[in-house]
Design a protein around this motif. Structure first.
Motif, PDB file in Angstrom:
ATOM      1  N   ALA A  29      19.747 -31.333  41.702  1.00  0.00           N
ATOM      2  CA  ALA A  29      19.728 -31.133  43.150  1.00  0.00           C
ATOM      3  C   ALA A  29      18.498 -30.359  43.591  1.00  0.00           C
ATOM      4  N   LYS A  30      18.011 -29.457  42.740  1.00  0.00           N
ATOM      5  CA  LYS A  30      16.840 -28.670  43.114  1.00  0.00           C
ATOM      6  C   LYS A  30      15.534 -29.267  42.600  1.00  0.00           C
ATOM      7  N   MET A  31      15.502 -29.664  41.331  1.00  0.00           N
ATOM      8  CA  MET A  31      14.229 -29.884  40.663  1.00  0.00           C
ATOM      9  C   MET A  31      13.812 -31.348  40.516  1.00  0.00           C
ATOM     10  N   ARG A  32      14.687 -32.312  40.829  1.00  0.00           N
ATOM     11  CA  ARG A  32      14.263 -33.711  40.703  1.00  0.00           C
ATOM     12  C   ARG A  32      13.043 -33.951  41.574  1.00  0.00           C
ATOM     13  N   ARG A  33      13.158 -33.663  42.869  1.00  0.00           N
ATOM     14  CA  ARG A  33      12.023 -33.661  43.789  1.00  0.00           C
ATOM     15  C   ARG A  33      12.255 -32.530  44.772  1.00  0.00           C
ATOM     16  N   THR A  34      11.458 -31.494  44.677  1.00  0.00           N
ATOM     17  CA  THR A  34      11.699 -30.299  45.483  1.00  0.00           C
ATOM     18  C   THR A  34      11.293 -30.478  46.946  1.00  0.00           C
ATOM     19  N   GLY A  35      10.467 -31.494  47.247  1.00  0.00           N
ATOM     20  CA  GLY A  35       9.905 -31.618  48.577  1.00  0.00           C
ATOM     21  C   GLY A  35      10.649 -32.548  49.511  1.00  0.00           C
ATOM     22  N   ILE A  36      11.859 -32.989  49.150  1.00  0.00           N
ATOM     23  CA  ILE A  36      12.607 -33.883  50.030  1.00  0.00           C
ATOM     24  C   ILE A  36      13.696 -33.111  50.756  1.00  0.00           C
ATOM     25  N   CYS A  37      14.153 -33.665  51.877  1.00  0.00           N
ATOM     26  CA  CYS A  37      15.092 -32.925  52.720  1.00  0.00           C
ATOM     27  C   CYS A  37      16.464 -32.776  52.080  1.00  0.00           C
ATOM     28  N   GLY A  38      16.780 -33.590  51.069  1.00  0.00           N
ATOM     29  CA  GLY A  38      18.062 -33.475  50.389  1.00  0.00           C
ATOM     30  C   GLY A  38      18.043 -32.533  49.204  1.00  0.00           C
ATOM     31  N   ALA A  39      16.926 -31.850  48.963  1.00  0.00           N
ATOM     32  CA  ALA A  39      16.855 -30.896  47.852  1.00  0.00           C
ATOM     33  C   ALA A  39      17.702 -29.662  48.157  1.00  0.00           C
ATOM     34  N   MET A  40      18.418 -29.166  47.152  1.00  0.00           N
ATOM     35  CA  MET A  40      19.199 -27.939  47.314  1.00  0.00           C
ATOM     36  C   MET A  40      18.268 -26.766  47.583  1.00  0.00           C
ATOM     37  N   GLU A  41      18.617 -25.944  48.579  1.00  0.00           N
ATOM     38  CA  GLU A  41      17.848 -24.746  48.879  1.00  0.00           C
ATOM     39  C   GLU A  41      18.638 -23.467  48.627  1.00  0.00           C
ATOM     40  N   THR A  42      19.967 -23.576  48.559  1.00  0.00           N
ATOM     41  CA  THR A  42      20.812 -22.415  48.241  1.00  0.00           C
ATOM     42  C   THR A  42      21.882 -22.820  47.245  1.00  0.00           C
ATOM     43  N   LEU A  43      22.005 -22.017  46.182  1.00  0.00           N
ATOM     44  CA  LEU A  43      23.050 -22.189  45.182  1.00  0.00           C
ATOM     45  C   LEU A  43      24.096 -21.106  45.399  1.00  0.00           C
ATOM     46  N   LEU A  44      25.350 -21.514  45.570  1.00  0.00           N
ATOM     47  CA  LEU A  44      26.459 -20.580  45.703  1.00  0.00           C
ATOM     48  C   LEU A  44      27.272 -20.604  44.419  1.00  0.00           C
TER      49      LEU A  44
END
Length: 424
Positions: A258-273
């Protein structure tokens, strides 16, 4: 090589002229059959493949200029094309051509006691304006979706992708025209003058809907200045919540992707809970750090790993679009839902859990356009949803939500059939 041409019209006059041509083309397009529209798009996909050398050369020119301008790595990644990505663009056009035509679909129908037959029928919206940055694939995706749904479109791409956009547009038009679709159905604004964007935003009565795709600054300007209806999302602040009952391997793999596949797309994870009762938080954190992700977190997150730096308030509301992630430890599902309600941009939020009741609660109570269970937020994409392509992700509550594809590019009208009824 295709490039923007110098224009001598004032921005408002230019937009009026292009809109007039687009609206005329849209009336022709609306009269074409499903097979004719599909044939035009298949021809465009073939033209894109045939123009591979020219398109990649144009893209190389844009990339060189972008590096000279100091574009961020995430922006350069969005801009870059290669054989595989260009084939994916052509495949997406073919996929849209193969989708069922939504135009003419009867949404519902009824018969009134007075004998009137009522039905709601899908119709094209009309002329759309698409304003976008960086990603040249949007030129093809937007054109394909608009044509398939019977809409004409006026495209305005960003200056960083100007040569790529013009090369892709030229190939698309070659294919469409060869199949009898008017070239003016898909027009690319022939100037990078920012005043032309303002003219598009104020073109009420000429352009029927504006769709912005790009950074927060672009979308905020469009939403603030537009006199035309807007379909957009402002940020992609996506969360992944690792529930106490999450499987360790699944939690690690989903979070990492979710974070590292492609960091620059709008579906990338920005917060991990991370749930305070999840026993394998260290495994997830170690995988992210090992993949090169910088972590910032609240006090409890920092206590889990000394490599996590303290977060500041704005971190929870930041779309990083790079290998940087906010981490918070929460006390159960209620706390996770509260954090998401306070900080999510209503784009995509995820729970990882083996507890079915927790999953169902999350699906029902997380109020975002896309809500997922046990899957990476990077699936937030029209192609992955089987829509062929998308024109953007909508996070509002009106008209369309989530990936906007063919159905989201139609509206409806009422058709009433009577036998001479008059109202008493």
């Amino acid at each position: 090589m295709n490039a923007p041409t110098k224009v001598n019209f004032l921005p408002e006059e230019l937009v009026r002229k292009l809109a007039a041509k687009g609206r005329l083309a849209q009336r022709i397009l609306a009269g074409l059959s499903d097979a004719e529209k599909a044939a035009g798009l298949h021809a465009s996909a073939a033209a894109l493949r045939a123009a591979l050398t020219d398109i990649l050369a144009a893209n190389a020119r844009d990339l060189d200029a972008g590096r000279e301008r100091g574009l961020a790595p995430a922006m350069l990644d969005r801009l870059a094309l290669d054989d595989r990505r260009l084939e994916g663009i052509a495949d997406a056009v073919d996929a849209v051509a193969a989708l069922p035509d939504p135009v003419g679909e009867v949404i519902d129908s009824s018969k009134r006691p007075n004998g009137l037959h009522l039905s709601r029928v899908r119709v094209p919206i009309g002329l759309l304006g698409i304003i976008y940055e960086s990603r040249p694939n949007v030129t093809a995706d937007a054109a394909a979706l608009c044509v398939r749904a019977g809409n004409a479109v006026l495209l305005r791409g960003g200056s960083e992708a100007v040569y790529s956009n013009h090369a892709i547009h030229a190939a698309l038009i070659e294919g469409l025209v060869s199949a009898g679709i008017p070239a003016d159905a898909v027009q690319l604004l022939p100037t990078q003058d920012r005043a032309a964007v303002g003219a598009m935003l104020k073109a009420a009565g000429l352009i029927d809907m504006i769709v912005p795709r790009g950074g927060k600054g672009l979308v905020a300007r469009v939403q603030a200045d537009a006199r035309v209806p807007v379909l957009a999302h402002l940020d992609g602040i996506c969360h992944t919540y690792i529930h106490s009952a999450a499987d360790m391997d699944m939690a690690r793999d989903v979070a990492l992707n979710a974070k590292m596949r492609r960091t620059g797309i709008c579906g990338a994870m920005e917060t991990l809970l991370l749930d305070a009762q999840f026993p394998h938080a260290g495994v997830v954190l170690d995988a992210l750090i090992g993949a090169g992700c910088d972590l910032v977190g609240d006090a409890r997150a920092c206590s889990l790993d000394s490599r996590i730096a303290p977060a500041i308030g704005q971190d929870w509301d930041t779309e990083y679009l790079e290998a940087r992630l906010s981490v918070a430890v929460v006390d159960g599902l209620d706390a996770a839902l509260e954090h998401i309600a306070n900080h999510s941009s209503a784009h995509t939020d995820v729970i990882v859990t083996s507890d079915d009741s927790a999953a169902e609660r999350f699906l029902n109570e997380a109020d975002s356009a896309i809500v997922m269970v046990n899957a990476s937020s990077q699936f937030a994409d029209g192609g992955e949803f089987g829509l062929g392509a998308e024109i953007g992700i909508a996070t509002g509550r009106l008209h369309a939500r989530g990936p906007v594809a063919l159905e989201g590019l139609t509206t409806y009208k009422w058709q009433v059939r009577g036998t001479g009824q008059i109202r008493p």
